[in-house]
Design a protein around this motif. Structure first.
Motif, short mmCIF file in Angstrom:
data_model
loop_
_atom_site.label_atom_id
_atom_site.label_comp_id
_atom_site.label_asym_id
_atom_site.label_seq_id
_atom_site.Cartn_x
_atom_site.Cartn_y
_atom_site.Cartn_z
N ARG A 50 81.14 5.74 -6.32
CA ARG A 50 80.33 6.50 -5.38
C ARG A 50 81.25 7.17 -4.37
O ARG A 50 82.05 6.52 -3.72
CB ARG A 50 79.34 5.59 -4.67
N PHE A 51 81.15 8.47 -4.28
CA PHE A 51 82.02 9.26 -3.41
C PHE A 51 81.41 9.35 -2.02
O PHE A 51 80.36 9.96 -1.83
CB PHE A 51 82.20 10.65 -4.02
N ASP A 52 82.05 8.72 -1.05
CA ASP A 52 81.61 8.80 0.34
C ASP A 52 82.52 9.81 1.06
O ASP A 52 83.68 9.50 1.33
CB ASP A 52 81.72 7.42 1.00
N PRO A 53 82.02 11.01 1.36
CA PRO A 53 82.89 12.04 1.96
C PRO A 53 83.56 11.59 3.25
O PRO A 53 84.74 11.87 3.47
CB PRO A 53 81.93 13.21 2.21
N GLU A 54 82.82 10.89 4.13
CA GLU A 54 83.41 10.48 5.40
C GLU A 54 84.52 9.47 5.19
O GLU A 54 85.60 9.55 5.81
CB GLU A 54 82.31 9.90 6.30
N LEU A 55 84.30 8.48 4.30
CA LEU A 55 85.33 7.50 4.02
C LEU A 55 86.53 8.16 3.35
O LEU A 55 87.69 7.84 3.64
CB LEU A 55 84.77 6.39 3.12
N PHE A 56 86.27 9.09 2.45
CA PHE A 56 87.35 9.79 1.77
C PHE A 56 88.21 10.56 2.76
O PHE A 56 89.44 10.49 2.74
CB PHE A 56 86.76 10.74 0.73
N LEU A 57 87.55 11.32 3.65
CA LEU A 57 88.30 12.10 4.63
C LEU A 57 89.12 11.20 5.54
O LEU A 57 90.24 11.54 5.92
CB LEU A 57 87.33 12.95 5.46
N THR A 369 87.31 20.76 -0.38
CA THR A 369 86.13 21.49 -0.82
C THR A 369 85.07 20.55 -1.37
O THR A 369 83.87 20.67 -1.05
CB THR A 369 86.52 22.54 -1.88
N LEU A 370 85.49 19.60 -2.22
CA LEU A 370 84.53 18.66 -2.78
C LEU A 370 83.91 17.78 -1.69
O LEU A 370 82.70 17.54 -1.69
CB LEU A 370 85.20 17.78 -3.83
N ALA A 371 84.73 17.32 -0.76
CA ALA A 371 84.21 16.49 0.33
C ALA A 371 83.21 17.27 1.17
O ALA A 371 82.17 16.75 1.58
CB ALA A 371 85.36 15.98 1.19
N GLY A 372 83.53 18.55 1.44
CA GLY A 372 82.60 19.36 2.22
C GLY A 372 81.29 19.59 1.49
O GLY A 372 80.20 19.52 2.09
N ALA A 373 81.36 19.84 0.17
CA ALA A 373 80.13 20.06 -0.60
C ALA A 373 79.26 18.82 -0.63
O ALA A 373 78.03 18.90 -0.47
CB ALA A 373 80.49 20.49 -2.03
N LEU A 374 79.88 17.66 -0.82
CA LEU A 374 79.10 16.42 -0.88
C LEU A 374 78.59 15.98 0.49
O LEU A 374 77.71 15.11 0.58
CB LEU A 374 79.94 15.31 -1.50
N SER A 375 79.15 16.55 1.56
CA SER A 375 78.66 16.20 2.90
C SER A 375 77.41 16.99 3.29
O SER A 375 76.81 16.71 4.33
CB SER A 375 79.76 16.46 3.94
N ILE A 376 77.00 17.96 2.48
CA ILE A 376 75.77 18.71 2.76
C ILE A 376 74.59 17.74 2.67
O ILE A 376 74.48 16.97 1.71
CB ILE A 376 75.61 19.86 1.74
#
Length: 559
Positions: A50-57, A369-376
């Motif tokens: 599971r991709f968590d954008p905030e944790l990834f960033l 880019t992927l993190a930004g898209a998934l943060s929508i």
């Protein structure tokens, strides 16, 4: 799977894929890692993360951007600030507007504000991806520095544009004045927080070193590793750009390092540590991107209203539009720069079409880019789904892949036809700096002899003169190897080449001797003639000498 286990697995796979890439050099490492991640997650029983954008960033991006800010040449960054800011700010706005209207025209059911959100997600180039693709392709130095600076600074402008595009979709309202004020606050605030964090660390490190010396090198390097996370977290809590804070902290720390020429142990540990961090975290990012691909592609193909061939067409069209918009902006910027230079009486050389094409193709998108898209967000305030979110994520992921593949294939082809200077500017600077350092060393030997207050003794003086002569002769030999000012005639040129070959032979013999020393030390340890502490201390001395010799040998061979 637990988050800690996932991170450890990603780091392990990153190291393994790096080793595998040695056997398939034709395939760029980022693409190999993405393919490996996709293969691991594609089967039903595969690895699903599971991709968590905030944790990834928070976990991966700050240390990599800090390292880039720490390593990037500051002189070039400030000298080229105008073209860098033109790309990092102007091109982002141009891309958001141009690509937003294009995407809305091509996909009418996608609201204009959502199309702007897609364009904002795709507007920033990815520092990690750009660095991974262009690092060893022979990109001209000035262009490479501009691309690195652009990718470090355009994340903030792209993410701010995304924030306002999402807000306009959620509320139906948008204000250019508010957007401009917010961008200035977020960008300058992030830079200020990062600079303050870097300055505070530098002051604390200087105080520690002043009191205990270089023995605390391990601890100061560990604190440096934690610094980008601290700068990022503080900046995000204050509502400013954590990404720019990490970059600013790296730049500030590098400036502070200029005053620490005696911190040898810390400098060596920091270089090794950051090389390891960059390698492992870069691999983890691209592996994680690959792990997301099957799920994103599957959702886009099965749940969307569009056929697969139409989705593929959208991805290719948007990727082409990004390259075209970037090429148009670059052409306008170059034309403006040439006109300004000619007005001031200069006659600059116009970049070749190959270089312009390579610069346009180097706008590679990646994990940001992927993190930004998934943060929508998933839902609007009224509980209805965010319009076209699955399509946005699918298109963003497809564009990442297309730009990575296009850059990996197209850049080597374009750059192969660009004529490189016989001696790159940085190589000439290095050579002249080595000559100056050797001359300074010879001068210091003479001054040391003049300042010596030891009572005169004939035997002692003879031995000292002999030692000074040996050391000075070694420095003069290095100057002869590096200096190319005495190649006026054919005879001098041949003599110069002969001296260089002799110097290379000497260095190779010295290297052979050092390796024999190391082998003997390990033999003594296996025979229990010395203990582990003695082995480590003695081998470290040999290792440092070998590092210096190998560096000198590499320079001598290139000459």
């Amino acid at each position: 799977m637990h988050t800690v286990e996932i991170v450890l697995l990603l780091l392990t796979l990153g190291a393994v894929s790096g080793l595998a890439a040695r056997y398939v050099p034709a395939v760029p490492l980022p693409l190999l890692q993405i393919a490996l991640g996709a293969a691991l997650s594609w089967p039903e029983a595969g690895l699903h993360v599971r991709f968590d954008p905030e944790l990834f960033l928070l976990l991966f991006i700050p240390p990599l951007l800090f390292a880039d800010g720490w390593r990037i040449p500051k002189r070039e960054l400030f000298t080229l600030r105008r073209p860098i800011l033109t790309l990092a700010l102007g091109l982002v706005l141009f891309t958001v507007l141009g690509l937003g209207y294009f995407a809305h025209w091509m996909i009418p059911e996608l609201p204009l504000t959502a199309a702007f959100a897609l364009a904002a997600v795709l507007s920033p180039t990815d520092a990690v991806a750009v660095s991974a693709i262009t690092r060893r392709l022979g990109m001209p130095e000035k262009t490479r520095h501009i691309l690195e600076g652009e990718s470090l600074l355009n994340d903030a402008s792209g993410l701010v544009a995304l924030k306002f595009a999402v807000a306009a979709t959620l509320t139906g309202a948008f204000s250019w004045a508010e957007a401009g004020r917010s961008f200035i606050l977020i960008a300058l605030g992030g830079l200020a927080v990062g600079a303050a964090a870097g300055w505070a660390y530098a002051r604390a490190r200087a105080t520690i070193t002043r009191r205990v010396g270089d023995v605390a090198a391990t601890q100061t390097v560990l604190l440096m590793m934690l610094l980008p996370f601290a700068a990022y977290i503080v900046a995000e809590r204050l509502g400013v750009s954590g990404i720019l804070a990490a970059v600013a902290a790296g730049i500030t720390t590098n400036f502070a390092d200029l005053e620490r020429s005696e911190a040898i142990a810390e400098r060596m540990q920091a270089q090794i540590t950051w090389t390891m961090v960059e390698s492992s975290f870069n691999g983890a990012i691209f592996l994680l991107l690959g792990l997301q691909l099957p799920a994103i592609i599957g959702e886009g193909l099965t749940h969307g209203p569009h056929a697969w061939w139409l989705l593929l067409g959208y991805v290719l069209a948007i990727s082409a539009a990004l390259i075209v918009l970037r090429a148009i902006w670059l052409a306008l910027a170059v034309r403006r720069s040439l006109l300004a230079a000619r007005r001031s009486g200069q006659m600059p050389e116009q970049p070749s079409l190959r270089l312009m094409g390579a610069t346009a193709l180097a706008g590679i998108r990646g994990a940001i880019t992927l993190a930004g898209a998934l943060s929508i967000p998933l839902l609007l305030p009224d509980g209805s789904p965010f319009p076209g979110r699955e399509l946005l994520v699918f298109l963003a992921t497809g564009v990442i892949l297309v730009t990575l593949v296009a850059g990996s294939i197209g850049l080597p082809l374009l750059l192969a036809g660009i004529q490189q200077p016989a001696e790159p500017p940085h190589a000439r600077e290095e050579r002249l700096a080595r000559i100056a350092a050797c001359e300074a060393a010879i001068t210091s030997l003479k001054k040391a002899g003049d300042a010596d207050t030891t009572p005169p003794d004939a035997e002692w003086q003879a031995r000292r003169d002999e030692a000074v002569g040996l050391v000075a002769r070694d420095y003069r030999r290095r100057i002869d190897t590096l200096d190319d000012t005495d190649e006026g005639t054919e005879a001098r040129a041949k003599e110069h080449v002969a001296r260089r070959r002799a110097h290379v032979m000497e260095l190779e013999l010295r290297l052979t001797g050092l390796r024999a020393e190391r082998a003997e030390l390990y033999r003594l340890r296996r025979a229990h003639r010395i203990n582990d502490d003695s082995l480590r201390a003695l081998v470290q001395e040999v290792d440092l000498a070998e590092i210096s010799l190998r560096r000198r040998l590499g320079v001598a061979r290139k000459r």
